[in-house]
Each structure stands twice: as structure tokens, then as C-alpha cells.
Design a protein around this motif. Sequence first.
Motif, PDB file in Angstrom:
ATOM      1  N   THR A   1       8.855 -12.252 -36.821  1.00  0.00           N
ATOM      2  CA  THR A   1       8.087 -13.135 -35.937  1.00  0.00           C
ATOM      3  C   THR A   1       7.014 -13.825 -36.774  1.00  0.00           C
ATOM      4  O   THR A   1       5.900 -13.348 -36.886  1.00  0.00           O
ATOM      5  CB  THR A   1       7.465 -12.353 -34.768  1.00  0.00           C
ATOM      6  OG1 THR A   1       6.678 -11.291 -35.306  1.00  0.00           O
ATOM      7  CG2 THR A   1       8.538 -11.789 -33.862  1.00  0.00           C
ATOM      8  N   THR A   2       7.376 -14.952 -37.359  1.00  0.00           N
ATOM      9  CA  THR A   2       6.537 -15.640 -38.337  1.00  0.00           C
ATOM     10  C   THR A   2       5.184 -16.059 -37.782  1.00  0.00           C
ATOM     11  O   THR A   2       4.260 -16.322 -38.541  1.00  0.00           O
ATOM     12  CB  THR A   2       7.274 -16.864 -38.898  1.00  0.00           C
ATOM     13  OG1 THR A   2       7.762 -17.652 -37.798  1.00  0.00           O
ATOM     14  CG2 THR A   2       8.466 -16.435 -39.757  1.00  0.00           C
TER      15      THR A   2
ATOM     16  N   ASN B   1       9.490 -10.173 -47.648  1.00  0.00           N
ATOM     17  CA  ASN B   1       9.543 -10.994 -46.444  1.00  0.00           C
ATOM     18  C   ASN B   1      10.382 -12.241 -46.756  1.00  0.00           C
ATOM     19  O   ASN B   1       9.873 -13.198 -47.340  1.00  0.00           O
ATOM     20  CB  ASN B   1       8.140 -11.380 -45.990  1.00  0.00           C
ATOM     21  CG  ASN B   1       8.150 -12.226 -44.731  1.00  0.00           C
ATOM     22  OD1 ASN B   1       9.205 -12.667 -44.262  1.00  0.00           O
ATOM     23  ND2 ASN B   1       6.978 -12.469 -44.183  1.00  0.00           N
TER      24      ASN B   1
ATOM     25  N   ARG C   1      11.414 -14.500 -44.781  1.00  0.00           N
ATOM     26  CA  ARG C   1      11.061 -15.662 -43.969  1.00  0.00           C
ATOM     27  C   ARG C   1       9.761 -16.336 -44.407  1.00  0.00           C
ATOM     28  O   ARG C   1       9.453 -17.418 -43.944  1.00  0.00           O
ATOM     29  CB  ARG C   1      10.996 -15.255 -42.499  1.00  0.00           C
ATOM     30  CG  ARG C   1      12.366 -14.856 -41.970  1.00  0.00           C
ATOM     31  CD  ARG C   1      12.307 -14.244 -40.597  1.00  0.00           C
ATOM     32  NE  ARG C   1      11.867 -15.135 -39.566  1.00  0.00           N
ATOM     33  CZ  ARG C   1      12.669 -15.834 -38.748  1.00  0.00           C
ATOM     34  NH1 ARG C   1      13.950 -15.718 -38.857  1.00  0.00           N
ATOM     35  NH2 ARG C   1      12.161 -16.601 -37.827  1.00  0.00           N
ATOM     36  N   GLU C   2       9.029 -15.710 -45.314  1.00  0.00           N
ATOM     37  CA  GLU C   2       7.781 -16.302 -45.805  1.00  0.00           C
ATOM     38  C   GLU C   2       8.061 -17.674 -46.395  1.00  0.00           C
ATOM     39  O   GLU C   2       8.854 -17.830 -47.336  1.00  0.00           O
ATOM     40  CB  GLU C   2       7.150 -15.401 -46.867  1.00  0.00           C
ATOM     41  CG  GLU C   2       5.841 -15.936 -47.408  1.00  0.00           C
ATOM     42  CD  GLU C   2       4.732 -15.960 -46.354  1.00  0.00           C
ATOM     43  OE1 GLU C   2       3.938 -16.921 -46.373  1.00  0.00           O
ATOM     44  OE2 GLU C   2       4.679 -15.033 -45.531  1.00  0.00           O
TER      45      GLU C   2
ATOM     46  N   SER D   1       6.048  -8.442 -37.427  1.00  0.00           N
ATOM     47  CA  SER D   1       5.298  -9.648 -37.807  1.00  0.00           C
ATOM     48  C   SER D   1       5.404  -9.942 -39.299  1.00  0.00           C
ATOM     49  O   SER D   1       5.188 -11.072 -39.725  1.00  0.00           O
ATOM     50  CB  SER D   1       3.821  -9.492 -37.435  1.00  0.00           C
ATOM     51  OG  SER D   1       3.652  -9.382 -36.045  1.00  0.00           O
ATOM     52  N   ARG D   2       5.715  -8.949 -40.091  1.00  0.00           N
ATOM     53  CA  ARG D   2       5.785  -9.132 -41.543  1.00  0.00           C
ATOM     54  C   ARG D   2       7.096  -9.754 -42.005  1.00  0.00           C
ATOM     55  O   ARG D   2       7.155 -10.338 -43.080  1.00  0.00           O
ATOM     56  CB  ARG D   2       5.594  -7.794 -42.257  1.00  0.00           C
ATOM     57  CG  ARG D   2       4.256  -7.127 -42.054  1.00  0.00           C
ATOM     58  CD  ARG D   2       3.093  -7.858 -42.735  1.00  0.00           C
ATOM     59  NE  ARG D   2       3.308  -8.155 -44.131  1.00  0.00           N
ATOM     60  CZ  ARG D   2       3.014  -7.366 -45.141  1.00  0.00           C
ATOM     61  NH1 ARG D   2       2.470  -6.191 -44.903  1.00  0.00           N
ATOM     62  NH2 ARG D   2       3.258  -7.726 -46.365  1.00  0.00           N
ATOM     63  N   TYR D   3       8.162  -9.624 -41.199  1.00  0.00           N
ATOM     64  CA  TYR D   3       9.447 -10.129 -41.679  1.00  0.00           C
ATOM     65  C   TYR D   3      10.225 -10.977 -40.668  1.00  0.00           C
ATOM     66  O   TYR D   3      11.197 -11.633 -41.041  1.00  0.00           O
ATOM     67  CB  TYR D   3      10.341  -8.963 -42.154  1.00  0.00           C
ATOM     68  CG  TYR D   3      10.865  -8.102 -41.032  1.00  0.00           C
ATOM     69  CD1 TYR D   3      12.044  -8.411 -40.378  1.00  0.00           C
ATOM     70  CD2 TYR D   3      10.161  -6.978 -40.601  1.00  0.00           C
ATOM     71  CE1 TYR D   3      12.513  -7.634 -39.337  1.00  0.00           C
ATOM     72  CE2 TYR D   3      10.624  -6.195 -39.574  1.00  0.00           C
ATOM     73  CZ  TYR D   3      11.799  -6.523 -38.948  1.00  0.00           C
ATOM     74  OH  TYR D   3      12.253  -5.756 -37.913  1.00  0.00           O
TER      75      TYR D   3
ATOM     76  N   TYR E   1      10.103 -21.591 -42.933  1.00  0.00           N
ATOM     77  CA  TYR E   1      10.036 -22.544 -41.822  1.00  0.00           C
ATOM     78  C   TYR E   1       8.869 -23.514 -41.899  1.00  0.00           C
ATOM     79  O   TYR E   1       8.736 -24.379 -41.067  1.00  0.00           O
ATOM     80  CB  TYR E   1       9.985 -21.793 -40.485  1.00  0.00           C
ATOM     81  CG  TYR E   1      11.280 -21.069 -40.220  1.00  0.00           C
ATOM     82  CD1 TYR E   1      12.411 -21.750 -39.824  1.00  0.00           C
ATOM     83  CD2 TYR E   1      11.370 -19.695 -40.401  1.00  0.00           C
ATOM     84  CE1 TYR E   1      13.612 -21.082 -39.617  1.00  0.00           C
ATOM     85  CE2 TYR E   1      12.558 -19.020 -40.176  1.00  0.00           C
ATOM     86  CZ  TYR E   1      13.670 -19.729 -39.783  1.00  0.00           C
ATOM     87  OH  TYR E   1      14.857 -19.061 -39.581  1.00  0.00           O
TER      88      TYR E   1
ATOM     89  N   PHE F   1       6.861 -17.687 -33.205  1.00  0.00           N
ATOM     90  CA  PHE F   1       7.625 -18.088 -34.385  1.00  0.00           C
ATOM     91  C   PHE F   1       7.110 -19.429 -34.890  1.00  0.00           C
ATOM     92  O   PHE F   1       6.872 -20.342 -34.096  1.00  0.00           O
ATOM     93  CB  PHE F   1       9.117 -18.236 -34.041  1.00  0.00           C
ATOM     94  CG  PHE F   1       9.745 -16.968 -33.537  1.00  0.00           C
ATOM     95  CD1 PHE F   1      10.311 -16.071 -34.415  1.00  0.00           C
ATOM     96  CD2 PHE F   1       9.765 -16.672 -32.175  1.00  0.00           C
ATOM     97  CE1 PHE F   1      10.898 -14.896 -33.960  1.00  0.00           C
ATOM     98  CE2 PHE F   1      10.338 -15.507 -31.710  1.00  0.00           C
ATOM     99  CZ  PHE F   1      10.910 -14.617 -32.608  1.00  0.00           C
ATOM    100  N   ALA F   2       6.985 -19.582 -36.196  1.00  0.00           N
ATOM    101  CA  ALA F   2       6.534 -20.841 -36.781  1.00  0.00           C
ATOM    102  C   ALA F   2       7.523 -21.966 -36.482  1.00  0.00           C
ATOM    103  O   ALA F   2       7.121 -23.116 -36.287  1.00  0.00           O
ATOM    104  CB  ALA F   2       6.351 -20.692 -38.292  1.00  0.00           C
ATOM    105  N   ASP F   3       8.812 -21.644 -36.420  1.00  0.00           N
ATOM    106  CA  ASP F   3       9.825 -22.671 -36.171  1.00  0.00           C
ATOM    107  C   ASP F   3       9.966 -23.021 -34.688  1.00  0.00           C
ATOM    108  O   ASP F   3      10.526 -24.052 -34.350  1.00  0.00           O
ATOM    109  CB  ASP F   3      11.175 -22.269 -36.758  1.00  0.00           C
ATOM    110  CG  ASP F   3      11.602 -20.847 -36.430  1.00  0.00           C
ATOM    111  OD1 ASP F   3      10.723 -19.983 -36.275  1.00  0.00           O
ATOM    112  OD2 ASP F   3      12.816 -20.595 -36.341  1.00  0.00           O
TER     113      ASP F   3
END
Length: 158
Positions: free
Chosen positions: A40-41, A151, A153-154, A36-38, A157, A58-60
Motif C-alpha cells: 500500500t504505497t 520494497n 514498489r518503491e 505499508s512497506r511493500y 508508481y 495507493f500512490a497509483d
Amino acid sequence: MNDTEPLSELRFTVSGRVSRPVADVYEAVADPGQLSRYFTTGGARGRLEAGADVTWDFADFPGAFPVTVVEAQAPNRIVIEWDGAETAGGRGTTRTTFEFASIDDGTRTLVTITEEAWAATASGAKSAFGNCEGWTGMLAALKAWVEHGINLREGFYR
């Protein structure tokens, strides 16, 4: 298969090297807190263990995706299945295999991700290419997280 045979199914493999021991890298994928930290946003729920009730968000691509853990052999292999449109043979799922191999006297790990069962159609190829991009991004994010606690991906998206 030779180059002239028609394709019945699409699959792809991506790989990368992470400068940490294999057990650490495996754990970063299997543990929902780290995942979840890097990756599965929107968060991961459930540890990647055979028979576990797991969801990824996922946010996207909002909405929790159910993930079926087919196999988990720490620290070397995890196999999951999840729903996919445009899958081969009408399966309705794709299969993703994570392989973790210790290299360089145990100081680094080769991570290989293979996803299969996409239909050999234009729509299947579009879905497969999209997921290939996603798994490649996951590998880069895994490396940054495990090696540096960053992270990638922070904010990427949203």
C-alpha cells in the motif's frame, strides 16, 4: 459449471511461494506497518482482523480505500471485501480471500489470493484483469519484502 454455461460472475486466483514460515508471511499481510512497506504505497491503517477499521491507500490510485475484514484466522486465512465498480449482482463490493499454506516442512508458504464478484461484462473483465495484475504484483512484492527486506514498489508508481 461446464464450459458452455454462461458466466454470471468473474473471479480469478493467483498464487506464489514465499521462502518463510506461514506465520511470518501471514503477519506481513495482516500487519499494516509491513503492508505499508511493500504494497500500500500510500499506507495501510488498521490490522487485518475481523471487525477492524482498515483503510488502504495507493500512490497509483490516490485516496484511502475502506477495507472490511470479513474473516481472519491466523495464520491461514484472511477474507476482505472492498468497494468495486462493475460487480456482479449489483453487490458494489468484491471479496478477496488470502490463503496461507505451510509447505516444504514449514520452510515455505504457498500464498493463494482469490478475488470474486466481478460482473461478467467487458467492464467487469477490465476491472477484474486490473485487480488480477495488482494482486500478482502484490505477491511478488510480498516475496521480495519477506525474504529480502526489499520494497519492489518503491518509486514504481511515482
